[in-house]
Design a protein around this motif. Structure first.
Motif, mmCIF file in Angstrom:
data_model
loop_
_atom_site.group_PDB
_atom_site.id
_atom_site.type_symbol
_atom_site.label_atom_id
_atom_site.label_comp_id
_atom_site.label_asym_id
_atom_site.label_seq_id
_atom_site.Cartn_x
_atom_site.Cartn_y
_atom_site.Cartn_z
ATOM 1 N N SER A 71 0.908 -1.398 0.143
ATOM 2 C CA SER A 71 0.062 -0.355 -0.061
ATOM 3 C C SER A 71 0.921 1.089 -0.633
ATOM 4 N N ASN A 72 1.221 2.111 -0.646
ATOM 5 C CA ASN A 72 1.214 3.691 -0.871
ATOM 6 C C ASN A 72 0.481 4.310 0.204
ATOM 7 N N VAL A 73 1.589 4.698 1.684
ATOM 8 C CA VAL A 73 0.418 5.375 2.296
ATOM 9 C C VAL A 73 0.497 6.749 1.640
ATOM 10 N N LYS A 74 1.544 7.441 0.526
ATOM 11 C CA LYS A 74 1.823 8.421 0.632
ATOM 12 C C LYS A 74 0.127 9.418 -0.070
ATOM 13 N N VAL B 55 -0.720 8.578 13.281
ATOM 14 C CA VAL B 55 0.487 8.355 13.442
ATOM 15 C C VAL B 55 1.219 8.205 12.715
ATOM 16 N N SER B 56 1.107 8.815 11.150
ATOM 17 C CA SER B 56 1.843 8.331 9.676
ATOM 18 C C SER B 56 2.376 9.729 9.793
ATOM 19 N N ALA B 57 1.266 11.070 10.007
ATOM 20 C CA ALA B 57 1.994 12.199 10.004
ATOM 21 C C ALA B 57 3.040 12.435 11.191
ATOM 22 N N VAL B 58 3.041 11.609 12.157
ATOM 23 C CA VAL B 58 4.481 12.221 13.473
ATOM 24 C C VAL B 58 5.389 11.106 12.386
ATOM 25 N N SER B 59 4.796 10.074 11.931
ATOM 26 C CA SER B 59 6.232 9.257 11.334
ATOM 27 C C SER B 59 7.010 10.683 10.102
ATOM 28 N N LEU B 60 6.104 10.885 9.309
ATOM 29 C CA LEU B 60 6.705 11.874 8.482
ATOM 30 C C LEU B 60 7.358 13.107 8.985
ATOM 31 N N PHE B 61 7.075 13.519 10.574
ATOM 32 C CA PHE B 61 7.676 14.452 10.951
ATOM 33 C C PHE B 61 8.721 13.886 11.889
ATOM 34 N N ILE B 62 8.254 13.189 12.287
ATOM 35 C CA ILE B 62 10.094 12.622 12.651
ATOM 36 C C ILE B 62 10.811 12.199 11.350
ATOM 37 N N ASN B 63 10.629 11.776 10.498
ATOM 38 C CA ASN B 63 11.601 11.566 9.050
ATOM 39 C C ASN B 63 11.554 12.820 8.370
ATOM 40 N N ARG B 64 11.398 13.695 8.886
ATOM 41 C CA ARG B 64 11.763 15.253 7.807
ATOM 42 C C ARG B 64 10.839 15.794 6.921
ATOM 43 N N ASP B 65 9.212 14.802 6.477
ATOM 44 C CA ASP B 65 9.149 14.735 4.956
ATOM 45 C C ASP B 65 8.078 15.684 5.524
ATOM 46 N N TYR B 66 7.869 16.518 5.378
ATOM 47 C CA TYR B 66 7.170 17.703 5.602
ATOM 48 C C TYR B 66 6.688 18.151 4.841
ATOM 49 N N ALA B 67 6.633 17.349 3.399
ATOM 50 C CA ALA B 67 5.476 17.800 2.689
ATOM 51 C C ALA B 67 4.195 16.911 2.429
ATOM 52 N N TRP B 68 4.956 15.467 2.743
ATOM 53 C CA TRP B 68 3.694 14.801 3.168
ATOM 54 C C TRP B 68 2.843 15.243 4.354
ATOM 55 N N MET B 69 3.529 15.478 5.296
ATOM 56 C CA MET B 69 3.974 15.819 6.585
ATOM 57 C C MET B 69 2.512 16.113 6.473
ATOM 58 N N THR B 70 2.184 17.584 5.683
ATOM 59 C CA THR B 70 1.460 18.669 5.381
ATOM 60 C C THR B 70 -0.079 18.135 5.022
ATOM 61 N N VAL B 71 0.236 16.791 4.156
ATOM 62 C CA VAL B 71 -1.075 16.518 3.207
ATOM 63 C C VAL B 71 -1.311 15.680 4.533
ATOM 64 N N ALA B 72 -1.145 15.262 4.902
ATOM 65 C CA ALA B 72 -1.539 14.290 6.304
ATOM 66 C C ALA B 72 -2.337 14.921 6.412
ATOM 67 N N LEU B 73 -1.745 16.429 7.747
ATOM 68 C CA LEU B 73 -2.154 17.478 8.360
ATOM 69 C C LEU B 73 -3.673 17.921 7.458
ATOM 70 N N VAL B 74 -3.704 18.380 6.622
ATOM 71 C CA VAL B 74 -5.074 18.738 6.093
ATOM 72 C C VAL B 74 -6.190 17.671 6.623
ATOM 73 N N LEU B 75 -5.499 16.541 5.490
ATOM 74 C CA LEU B 75 -6.493 15.711 5.642
ATOM 75 C C LEU B 75 -7.113 15.130 7.134
#
Lengths: 273, 89
Positions: A71-74, B55-75
Motif C-alpha cells: 500500500s502506498n501510504v503517501k 501516526v503517519s503524520a507523526v512518522s513523517l514529521f520525525i522523518n522530516r518529510d514535511y511536504a507529505w506530513m502537511t498532506v496528512a495534517l490537511v486530511l
C-alpha cells in the motif's frame, strides 16, 4: 437480535471482507444489496451499516498490505484529501434523496464497476528503477525483489477521487471500484499497488461517512457490530487467499455477479419482484 | 520511525481492540445488558483509520518529510471539521 440473524450478518461480513481484500474494494457492493434485499432494510440504513463494515474490512486488509509496503501510504493520503471532501458532501445529499434514487445510483455504479472489471483486467504498468518526480517502490513477494514505478497525473486522480467520495457516502460503497482503475489506468500505478492502496484509502473514506452516521445515531449497532466482526475476519482470510488466486479470472466472474446484483436491485426497486 | 511499520501496527492494534470490544458488546447486548459496550467498540473501530493517519503524520514529521506530513495534517483537519460540523447539526 436472534443468534441466527447475528450469524447470518457475520457471514455477510466475512464474504464482504474476503471480496474486499481480493479486489481492493470495501465490500459495500456485497453488504448493501444483501441488507436491503435479504434483510429488508431501507437503503439509507443499509448504507450506514455498510460504511462501518467497510472500515472493518479496509483496516483488516490494509494493516497487512501497509506493513508489507504494498500500500502506498503517501499516495493514499494525497488522494484522500479530495475524497473525504466528497464523502462529506455525499452524506448530506443522501439525507435528502429518496431510497429509490439511491438504489438507482448504486445500481449504476455496480454496472459501471462490472464493465470496468471485464474490459480492464489490469494495465501493464512499466516498472522502472529510473526515478521520476514521484518515484515509489515496493517489495514484490512473487518477484522476490523491490520493484519501482513512477506516478503520473496526480491532479486528475485527485479530482476523480472527489467523485468517488460522494458515491461512497451515498451508496455505502468505499469507492474502491473507481479508485483502483483510476490509479492503474491514469496514474500508472501497478495493479497490485493500486489494489492495496485502495484498501488503505477506502477505510479513511468510509470513516468520514461512518462517523457522521454514527454521531447522528443513524447506525443500527447490532447490525453494524455483526457485519464489522465478519468483515474483519474476512479481510484477514482474503489477504492470505490473494496470493494464491488468479486475480484476472476471479475479477471477471465477480463482474458478472455485479451485473446480476444491479439487475436484482433495480427490479426490486421497481416493484417487479 | 518507519512510516509503513508504524501505520500498520496502529491500524492493526486499534482494529483488534475495537473488534474485541464489539464481540463483548454483542454478547452483552444479547444478554440485555445494554449497548454501551458495543457502542464503544464500534467507535474505536470506526476511528482506527484516522488513528493510522495521525501516526503517519507523526512518522513523517520525525522523518522530516514535511511536504507529505502537511498532506496528512490537511486530511486530519478536514476530517475533524466534518465531525464538528455534524455535532452542530
Amino acid at each position: 437480535m436472534e443468534p441466527v440473524l447475528m450469524i447470518a450478518l457475520i457471514l455477510v461480513g466475512i464474504l464482504a471482507g474476503v471480496m474486499g481484500a481480493l479486489f481492493g474494494v470495501g465490500g459495500g457492493m456485497v453488504i448493501v444489496p444483501i441488507l436491503t434485499i435479504g434483510f429488508g432494510l431501507a437503503a439509507k440504513d443499509a448504507v450506514a451499516i455498510s460504511l462501518v463494515g467497510i472500515v472493518a474490512t479496509s483496516v483488516g486488509a490494509s494493516s497487512v498490505y501497509v506493513g508489507k509496503g504494498i500500500s502506498n501510504v503517501k499516495l493514499g493520503l494525497f488522494m484522500e484529501v479530495t475524497t473525504v471532501f466528497g464523502a462529506i458532501v455525499g452524506v448530506f445529499i443522501a439525507m435528502y434523496v429518496s431510497n429509490l434514487a439511491m438504489t438507482v445510483v448504486f445500481s449504476i455504479v455496480l454496472v459501471y464497476s462490472g464493465y470496468r472489471m471485464i474490459v480492464n483486467s489490469g494495465k501493464d504498468v512499466e516498472l522502472t528503477k529510473e526515478p521520476g518526480k514521484y518515484h515509489m517502490s515496493y517489495y514484490d513477494e512473487t518477484e522476490k525483489a523491490y520493484v519501482g514505478y513512477n506516478i503520473h497525473n496526480l491532479g486528475k486522480g485527485a479530482a476523480i477521487s472527489t467523485v468517488a467520495g460522494v458515491i461512497a457516502s451515498m451508496t455505502g460503497m468505499g469507492g474502491g471500484t473507481i479508485k483502483v482503475p483510476v490509479m492503474n489506468m491514469y496514474m500508472d500505478v501497478p495493479m497490485k499497488v493500486a489494489t492495496a492502496t485502495s484498501n488503505y484509502m477506502i477505510g479513511i473514506t468510509a470513516f468520514a461517512g461512518a462517523i457522521l452516521y454514527f454521531v447522528m445515531g443513524e447506525v443500527d449497532l447490532m447490525f453494524a457490530g455483526s457485519v464489522a466482526v465478519g468483515g474483519f475476519v474476512g479481510s484477514m482470510l482474503g489477504t492470505r487467499i490473494s496470493a494464491h488466486i488468479n486475480g484476472k479470472s476471479l475479477r471477471k466472474y465477480f463482474a458478472v455477479l455485479l451485473f446480476v446484483v444491479a439487475a436484482i436491485m433495480l427490479l426490486n426497486a421497481g416493484g417487479s419482484l | 520511525m518507519n512510516l509503513h511499520s508504524s501505520t500498520s501496527k496502529t491500524l492493526w492494534g486499534t482494529a483488534v481492540t475495537g473488534i474485541a470490544i464489539i464481540v463483548v458488546g454483542l454478547i452483552a447486548s444479547m444478554l440485555n445488558y445494554g449497548e454501551s459496550i458495543l457502542w464503544l467498540g464500534l467507535l474505536i473501530l470506526i476511528m482506527s483509520p484516522i488513528f493510522g493517519v495521525i501516526v503517519s503524520a507523526v512518522s513523517l514529521f520525525i522523518n522530516r518529510d514535511y511536504a507529505w506530513m502537511t498532506v496528512a495534517l490537511v486530511l486530519i483537519t478536514m476530517t475533524a471539521a466534518s465531525i464538528i460540523l455534524a455535532a452542530y447539526l
